[in-house]
Scaffold this motif. Structure first.
Motif, mmCIF file in Angstrom:
data_model
loop_
_atom_site.group_PDB
_atom_site.id
_atom_site.type_symbol
_atom_site.label_atom_id
_atom_site.label_comp_id
_atom_site.label_asym_id
_atom_site.label_seq_id
_atom_site.Cartn_x
_atom_site.Cartn_y
_atom_site.Cartn_z
ATOM 1 N N ILE A 153 0.612 -1.166 -0.113
ATOM 2 C CA ILE A 153 -0.015 -0.007 -0.041
ATOM 3 C C ILE A 153 0.909 1.259 0.074
ATOM 4 O O ILE A 153 0.524 2.516 -0.240
ATOM 5 C CB ILE A 153 -1.011 0.227 1.217
ATOM 6 N N GLN A 154 2.047 1.145 0.489
ATOM 7 C CA GLN A 154 2.881 2.335 0.569
ATOM 8 C C GLN A 154 3.263 2.787 -0.963
ATOM 9 O O GLN A 154 3.640 4.079 -1.163
ATOM 10 C CB GLN A 154 4.350 1.919 1.234
ATOM 11 N N VAL A 155 3.074 1.999 -1.893
ATOM 12 C CA VAL A 155 3.428 2.380 -3.575
ATOM 13 C C VAL A 155 1.981 2.312 -4.174
ATOM 14 O O VAL A 155 1.925 2.143 -5.301
ATOM 15 C CB VAL A 155 4.390 1.544 -4.087
ATOM 16 N N GLY A 156 0.828 2.380 -3.337
ATOM 17 C CA GLY A 156 -0.435 2.507 -3.903
ATOM 18 C C GLY A 156 -1.148 1.234 -4.463
ATOM 19 O O GLY A 156 -1.876 1.387 -5.485
ATOM 20 N N CYS A 157 -0.684 -0.023 -3.865
ATOM 21 C CA CYS A 157 -1.093 -1.560 -4.124
ATOM 22 C C CYS A 157 -1.745 -2.149 -3.259
ATOM 23 O O CYS A 157 -1.230 -1.976 -2.045
ATOM 24 C CB CYS A 157 0.100 -2.129 -4.875
ATOM 25 N N VAL A 158 -2.774 -2.921 -3.438
ATOM 26 C CA VAL A 158 -3.238 -3.868 -2.618
ATOM 27 C C VAL A 158 -3.346 -5.268 -3.290
ATOM 28 O O VAL A 158 -3.534 -5.140 -4.548
ATOM 29 C CB VAL A 158 -4.924 -3.551 -2.072
ATOM 30 N N VAL A 159 -2.679 -6.071 -2.590
ATOM 31 C CA VAL A 159 -2.568 -7.405 -3.113
ATOM 32 C C VAL A 159 -3.556 -8.515 -2.595
ATOM 33 O O VAL A 159 -3.753 -8.560 -1.273
ATOM 34 C CB VAL A 159 -1.295 -7.837 -3.159
ATOM 35 N N VAL A 160 -4.169 -9.190 -3.373
ATOM 36 C CA VAL A 160 -5.044 -10.360 -2.789
ATOM 37 C C VAL A 160 -4.837 -11.499 -3.783
ATOM 38 O O VAL A 160 -4.576 -11.503 -4.851
ATOM 39 C CB VAL A 160 -6.460 -10.092 -2.988
ATOM 40 N N ASN A 161 -4.930 -12.680 -3.137
ATOM 41 C CA ASN A 161 -4.596 -13.969 -3.657
ATOM 42 C C ASN A 161 -5.925 -14.446 -4.554
ATOM 43 O O ASN A 161 -6.876 -14.012 -4.373
ATOM 44 C CB ASN A 161 -4.232 -14.970 -2.486
ATOM 45 N N SER A 162 -5.649 -15.392 -5.399
ATOM 46 C CA SER A 162 -6.728 -15.983 -6.231
ATOM 47 C C SER A 162 -7.724 -16.430 -5.484
ATOM 48 O O SER A 162 -9.088 -16.033 -5.645
ATOM 49 C CB SER A 162 -6.409 -16.959 -7.394
ATOM 50 N N GLU A 163 -7.536 -17.352 -4.553
ATOM 51 C CA GLU A 163 -8.438 -17.942 -3.935
ATOM 52 C C GLU A 163 -9.446 -17.028 -2.901
ATOM 53 O O GLU A 163 -10.489 -17.182 -2.630
ATOM 54 C CB GLU A 163 -8.087 -19.196 -2.851
ATOM 55 N N THR A 164 -8.391 -15.811 -2.545
ATOM 56 C CA THR A 164 -9.144 -14.777 -1.582
ATOM 57 C C THR A 164 -10.201 -14.228 -2.396
ATOM 58 O O THR A 164 -11.213 -13.694 -1.877
ATOM 59 C CB THR A 164 -7.925 -13.752 -1.131
ATOM 60 N N ALA A 165 -9.901 -13.926 -3.535
ATOM 61 C CA ALA A 165 -10.828 -13.209 -4.523
ATOM 62 C C ALA A 165 -12.190 -13.963 -4.725
ATOM 63 O O ALA A 165 -13.169 -13.498 -4.852
ATOM 64 C CB ALA A 165 -10.035 -12.819 -5.848
ATOM 65 N N LEU A 166 -11.883 -15.351 -4.895
ATOM 66 C CA LEU A 166 -12.928 -16.239 -5.022
ATOM 67 C C LEU A 166 -13.852 -15.866 -3.647
ATOM 68 O O LEU A 166 -15.142 -15.817 -3.774
ATOM 69 C CB LEU A 166 -12.513 -17.573 -5.153
ATOM 70 N N ASN A 167 -13.163 -16.016 -2.392
ATOM 71 C CA ASN A 167 -14.017 -15.925 -1.060
ATOM 72 C C ASN A 167 -14.645 -14.584 -1.085
ATOM 73 O O ASN A 167 -15.633 -14.334 -0.351
ATOM 74 C CB ASN A 167 -12.736 -16.132 0.016
ATOM 75 N N ILE A 168 -14.023 -13.606 -1.662
ATOM 76 C CA ILE A 168 -14.597 -12.353 -1.624
ATOM 77 C C ILE A 168 -15.936 -12.154 -2.597
ATOM 78 O O ILE A 168 -17.065 -11.765 -1.949
ATOM 79 C CB ILE A 168 -13.766 -11.217 -2.229
ATOM 80 N N TYR A 169 -15.849 -12.962 -3.657
ATOM 81 C CA TYR A 169 -17.232 -13.047 -4.387
ATOM 82 C C TYR A 169 -18.276 -13.769 -3.249
ATOM 83 O O TYR A 169 -19.573 -13.394 -3.411
ATOM 84 C CB TYR A 169 -17.000 -13.946 -5.494
ATOM 85 N N TYR A 170 -17.978 -14.985 -2.894
ATOM 86 C CA TYR A 170 -18.770 -15.672 -1.934
ATOM 87 C C TYR A 170 -19.462 -14.880 -0.963
ATOM 88 O O TYR A 170 -20.258 -14.933 -0.398
ATOM 89 C CB TYR A 170 -18.332 -16.980 -1.539
ATOM 90 N N ALA A 171 -18.424 -14.098 -0.176
ATOM 91 C CA ALA A 171 -18.973 -13.059 0.689
ATOM 92 C C ALA A 171 -19.925 -12.089 0.224
ATOM 93 O O ALA A 171 -20.917 -11.729 1.100
ATOM 94 C CB ALA A 171 -17.664 -12.393 1.346
ATOM 95 N N SER A 172 -19.760 -11.724 -1.005
ATOM 96 C CA SER A 172 -21.006 -10.852 -1.645
ATOM 97 C C SER A 172 -22.168 -11.437 -1.685
ATOM 98 O O SER A 172 -23.283 -10.733 -1.799
ATOM 99 C CB SER A 172 -20.476 -10.166 -3.056
ATOM 100 N N ILE A 173 -22.209 -12.647 -1.599
ATOM 101 C CA ILE A 173 -23.507 -13.630 -1.779
ATOM 102 C C ILE A 173 -23.884 -14.059 -0.463
ATOM 103 O O ILE A 173 -24.299 -15.207 -0.304
ATOM 104 C CB ILE A 173 -23.699 -14.357 -2.755
#
Length: 442
Positions: free
Chosen positions: A135-155
């Motif tokens: 984040i100190q250089v303007g970036c947030v990093v997430v893993n592929s499975e984490t992104a999948l879990n974010i989708y599931y969280a949205s439902i």
């Protein structure tokens, strides 16, 4: 309820192994959001397959997270060798009409392409400062499975399952989805091996994973894979050396060739991480605290120890020794500058994954581990209250309670960094201890 609240309630943590609570990352504002699909540890196969099987869900979860942090661009980092997956992702991005925001960027097939700071540099050209975070250089990093879990969280679906690769010297390499809290031995037996007396198990990848002292543990949200090898395999013997043995070997044989430094991924990004100096300080009992502080820049990738050193010594051990010593004294490294430039030699010192796999003696085991639908119906699951960075979850259930799959059983302590935990099966709570909540299946 906004996305941040949904992610917090779902108990999402970094699925790549770190276990940092994802809702904390989403509290930041960033210019870029990056998807870490590099999966650079040899033999592990989770992320590449999830991106092939669930491209829409991963893209949607990634997009939602990117929009929430205010990113202007969402970049998916995946190794260039995964041509089929890249084609699928690009096709789905176009079909979802997200091409102006989400972009696939190919990574070289090197180790450690999945190191967070290496990923940031490869995708954006920016260098995270020493002892810093993306984040100190303007970036947030997430893993592929984490992104999948974010989708599931949205439902409204919390994290109750984990994808794990089982690989190594086994009859049936495979990747499976199992309930969080499943006994690890039940997962290992899916490999086709029943008796593990002659085997050792590495928890995680061959490079950064550690030898399990026993097989009595339980699956957490952080587990990525288990590598099963014969006890006489080179990698098992190397990882089984005690700290005192490593120290003796280092003192007797280090010739200060500095190959450990010259190939260090963080050194090549312009940081002052120099393992050969830590070897020197340890071998000669040097007391310069200021010089020892650079050990705190080590990312524990183990490249120095398992590839770079021509004498087969233990530079990572030297780094770890000083990191722990300084932590005990509450001494922290302070960067002397804020701007960094990659060293000119970097492009010539990137390590191809195939060379690493050969050096580790894993060529014969570098096989597909296909996602396989297997029912692992363990009678009891033990769900850890400490499967994330931060404070342990506080139980919100009692012994004797009946819980349903997905029900919250542990909350974040007030005012603390942490993550919620949920029942991964329906059943009765049979035990609650400081470290876990046990549920017996209905």
């Amino acid at each position: 309820m906004n996305l941040l609240d949904m992610v917090r309630e779902a108990g999402i943590v970094g699925a790549g192994g770190a276990g940092f609570p994802t809702h904390v990352k989403l509290e930041s504002k960033a210019e870029y959001i990056l998807l870490n699909g590099a999966e650079c540890e040899p033999l592990l196969r989770v992320d590449q397959q999830l991106m092939e099987l669930f491209p829409d869900e991963i893209i949607k979860g990634f997009e939602a997270a990117g929009k929430f942090v205010g990113a202007s661009k969402a970049l998916i980092g995946i190794k260039e060798k995964h041509k089929k997956v890249i084609s699928i992702l690009q096709e789905r991005i176009d079909a979802l009409q997200l091409g102006n925001f989400v972009e696939v960027k190919e990574l070289p097939d090197i180790y450690p392409a999945g190191d967070e700071q290496v990923l940031v540099y490869e995708l954006t050209g920016r260098i995270v400062p020493e002892a810093g975070i993306p984040i100190q250089v303007g970036c947030v990093v997430v893993n592929s499975e984490t992104a999948l879990n974010i989708y599931y969280a949205s439902i409204k679906e919390p994290v109750t399952q984990k994808y794990i690769t089982v690989a190594g010297d086994i009859p049936k390499p495979l990747t499976v989805k199992v309930p969080v809290g499943t006994p690890i031995i039940d997962v290992l037996k899916l490999s086709g091996i029943e008796n593990f007396d002659n085997y050792a198990v590495i928890d995680g990848g061959p490079m950064m994973g550690s030898i399990m002292s026993n097989l009595d543990g339980y699956v957490t949200k952080k587990n990525k894979g288990f590598v099963i090898l014969k006890k006489d395999h080179y990698l098992v013997r190397k990882k089984s050396v005690s700290l005192e043995q490593a120290r003796r070997v280092n003192r007797s044989a280090c010739e200060q060739c500095r190959m450990c430094t010259d190939m260090c991924p963080r050194y090549l990004l312009g940081h002052e991480m120099q393992p050969h100096k830590m070897m020197n300080a340890l071998n000669y009992a040097l007391t310069d605290i200021e010089g020892q502080k650079v050990a705190q820049l080590c990312c524990q990738c183990n490249l120095c120890e398992l590839f770079s050193c021509p004498a087969g010594l233990y530079p990572k051990f030297a780094n770890t020794y000083f990191k722990e010593k300084l932590a005990e004294q509450n001494i922290r490294y302070r960067p002397k500058k804020s701007e960094f430039t990659a060293r000119k030699s970097r492009e010539y010192r990137l390590l191809p994954s195939k060379r690493l796999i050969a050096r580790l003696g894993l060529n014969n085991f570098d096989k597909p581990a296909p996602v396989t639908a297997v029912k692992v119906n363990s009678e009891i699951v033990h769900i850890s209250t400490r499967q994330h960075v931060g404070a342990p979850a506080v139980p919100v259930v009692s012994v004797g309670d009946h819980v349903e799959l997905g029900q919250q059983i542990g909350k974040i302590p007030e005012g603390s960094l942490g993550a919620t935990i949920h029942a991964s099966i329906s059943g009765s709570v049979v035990e609650i201890e400081t470290d876990f909540i046990a549920i017996r299946r209905d």
